[in-house]
Design a protein around this motif. Structure first.
Motif, short mmCIF file in Angstrom:
data_model
loop_
_atom_site.label_atom_id
_atom_site.label_comp_id
_atom_site.label_asym_id
_atom_site.label_seq_id
_atom_site.Cartn_x
_atom_site.Cartn_y
_atom_site.Cartn_z
N TYR A 81 -7.58 4.88 9.87
CA TYR A 81 -7.64 4.32 8.52
C TYR A 81 -8.97 3.59 8.29
N THR A 85 -11.60 4.84 5.42
CA THR A 85 -11.75 4.01 4.22
C THR A 85 -12.88 2.99 4.31
N ASP A 98 -1.34 -4.97 -1.44
CA ASP A 98 -2.17 -3.81 -1.76
C ASP A 98 -2.60 -3.07 -0.50
N THR A 99 -3.04 -3.83 0.53
CA THR A 99 -3.45 -3.21 1.79
C THR A 99 -2.29 -2.49 2.44
N ASN A 101 0.35 -1.19 0.96
CA ASN A 101 0.66 0.02 0.20
C ASN A 101 -0.32 1.15 0.52
N LYS A 102 -1.60 0.80 0.62
CA LYS A 102 -2.63 1.81 0.91
C LYS A 102 -2.45 2.37 2.32
N THR A 105 0.59 4.67 2.35
CA THR A 105 0.26 5.97 1.76
C THR A 105 -0.56 6.81 2.73
#
Length: 227
Positions: A81, A85, A98-99, A101-102, A105
């Motif tokens: 990851y 990213t 947010d982190t 969730n990313k 995904t």
């Protein structure tokens, strides 16, 4: 362990655990001493217990499939990851929603892309916000149970027309294993999607080509006929 807070009375709380507690394992981890429990309440800003639970459920499935330890699997996925990213390192204990969730995904995409199967409980817990229907079609996994090598099914009836003459860009699809495909025909499309709460989707032109449903030549022929 994860659970839901059911009641508070003074300095005592009641928690309903999501899974049964293995007392033997708990005592072994606590070295036969009185176990100490940490209570973390999701406040909407940091990773929630539900997010953490889903991520570790998938990591356990991946570890079981690959033979890695769960913690090693976590570190490997974080490494991939970070590399993809460019994000900064984070902890699963206090990263942002947010982190989380990313990262969730990213793990889901990784499993679909590499054919890593999910256990039924994990499959059913995939967030509704994740485009599971589209990934199932792209990777031929049943939208209901996750079985690989499933059928791409037309939700929109094709009828007696030759499939080569149909403009599939206008139709809706779902991916079903043979068992659920047969059930769909028995129940009928409307009753079937109401039972399983699924939403058929349209495929992009590139997906239609990649899945050998249509060719670019046929798309161009249809477009020329409409001029």
């Amino acid at each position: 362990m994860f659970g839901k807070l059911k009641a508070i009375k003074g300095d005592q709380i009641t928690i309903q655990l999501d899974d049964e507690l293995n007392m033997y394992r708990l005592k072994r981890f606590a070295d036969s001493k009185q176990p100490t429990v940490e209570l973390a309440i999701a406040d909407g800003r940091q990773i929630s217990p539900d997010q953490r639970k889903k991520i570790f459920a998938m990591l356990r499935d991946m570890a079981g499939f690959t033979g890695y330890d769960v913690r090693d699997m976590e570190q490997w996925m974080k490494y991939f990851y970070y590399a993809k990213t460019g994000t900064e390192t984070f902890s699963m204990s206090d990263c942002s929603v947010d982190t989380a969730n990313k990262f969730l995904t990213f793990i889901l995409d990784f499993c679909f892309d590499n054919g890593i199967p999910f256990k039924t409980k994990t499959w059913d817990s995939i967030p509704d916000t994740y485009p599971k229907a589209m990934q199932c079609l792209r990777h031929r996994q049943c939208i209901i149970c996750g079985k690989l090598h499933s059928d791409i099914d037309h939700f929109t009836p094709v009828g007696n027309r030759s499939r080569q003459l149909v403009d599939h860009r206008k139709l809706y699809f779902e991916c079903l294993c043979r068992e659920h495909h047969q059930e769909r025909h028995v129940l009928g499309a409307k009753s079937f999607i109401e039972k399983y709460h699924i939403k058929p989707v349209k495929l992009s032109e590139q997906d239609l080509i990649d899945l050998h449903i249509m060719t670019r030549k046929r798309m161009n022929e249809i477009d020329e006929e409409m001029i």
